[in-house]
Design an enzyme around this catalytic site. Sequence first.
Site, PDB file in Angstrom:
ATOM      1  N   LYS A 104      22.730  20.811  27.948  1.00 51.50           N
ATOM      2  CA  LYS A 104      21.378  21.128  28.447  1.00 51.50           C
ATOM      3  C   LYS A 104      20.398  20.043  28.192  1.00 51.50           C
ATOM      4  O   LYS A 104      19.889  19.419  28.722  1.00 51.50           O
ATOM      5  CB  LYS A 104      20.709  22.468  27.984  1.00 51.50           C
ATOM      6  N   GLN A 120      18.659  30.061  22.311  1.00 56.57           N
ATOM      7  CA  GLN A 120      20.293  30.161  22.614  1.00 56.57           C
ATOM      8  C   GLN A 120      20.699  31.292  22.048  1.00 56.57           C
ATOM      9  O   GLN A 120      20.813  31.679  21.020  1.00 56.57           O
ATOM     10  CB  GLN A 120      20.998  28.881  22.214  1.00 56.57           C
ATOM     11  N   ASP A 172      13.527  30.944  30.141  1.00 52.05           N
ATOM     12  CA  ASP A 172      14.742  31.837  30.413  1.00 52.05           C
ATOM     13  C   ASP A 172      14.415  33.124  31.193  1.00 52.05           C
ATOM     14  O   ASP A 172      15.148  33.911  31.694  1.00 52.05           O
ATOM     15  CB  ASP A 172      15.536  31.940  29.387  1.00 52.05           C
TER      16      ASP A 172
END
Length: 297
Positions: free
Chosen positions: A60, A104, A127
């Site tokens: 990422k 994460q 997200d």
Amino acid sequence: MRDLKYNKLLSGLTLSTKIREELRVDLKECLLRNSTVRPPCLTMVLVGDNYASKMYVDFKHKTCQQLGISSRLVSLDSSVSQEELLVVIDKLNQDDSVDGILVQLPLPDHIDKQVVLSRIDPRKDVDGLSPYNQGLLMAASSEAVVPCTPLGIVELIRQVEPNLEGKLVAVVGRSLLVGKSVRLLLENYNCTTIGIHSKTKNPQTLCQMADIVVVAVGHAGIIDKNWIKKDAIVIDVGINKDNSSHTVGDVNRDSVYEQTINLSPVPGGVGPMTITMLMKNTIKLWKKRFKIKTKYC
Ligand code: NAP
């Protein structure tokens, strides 16, 4: 050789390359037109030293660099308490130089994932896993930040089938991260969806009826040709290791190829699309914050 068989429209690598270039050019133009605005900033929070998580964060970070997005990493020891992690999130929420916050997953067992995800400011929830953004997705609001993997899955499907209206989709798996969210998103495209999970009776019969099957379970080879209708579109989200430590999906590819070539590959399918959609969401949140409008996203 068998990889040569699949419908190349389902290559997440190819589609990602195209979308990432479009994002890079769009962002560059935005920055030229708005010279007082700084570039977007994504901050990732990594707890512990899970090998796969570190690898994903690294991918990422590199993709951010390629697109002109600034990225930061907050690395915390696996022993960090939930309260300490929440303090980190609070600080990032208040930090004006941060546009997107990504925690994460997975988190260590002693931390309640839902509590942490709920703490992220919805305007920075890149997200889309906070209850606020999930609610907007359920309400089919265009303001929703949609989770990255479901967004990438839908983009892939639309390469093969641009008109999703009325399609019957079976989604195997019901996590917030993938299964549940992709069902909501597909319903917003006027698909009819069937949710399949570990307690579903006759899952194979249900899948056999579907025009599109999305599989997000985390068990290698759980789906074979007996689950799949002829020429159906099959999106394999799973990431598993086989006995030789190769990365494989949830679908038994050789078997399913006997029914359809419309099978997304693993690796090189949903994985790169997830990262691409993370970039897209980061830019979207940044644009919204600085009230920058373009036709692209
Ligand atoms: P998860 O949270 O563990 O959820 C797995 C789901 O599968 C659960 O809903 C579970 O049902 C269901 N399930 C388990 N056994 C089943 C069975 N025998 N039949 C039908 N359903 C069954 O996993 P996840 O986070 O959704 O991830 C799924 C897979 O996708 C993993 O391999 C993960 O690594 C991968 N993934 C890939 C990407 C990517 O970018 N490529 C992104 C995210 C995840 P219950 O709810 O009843 O337990």
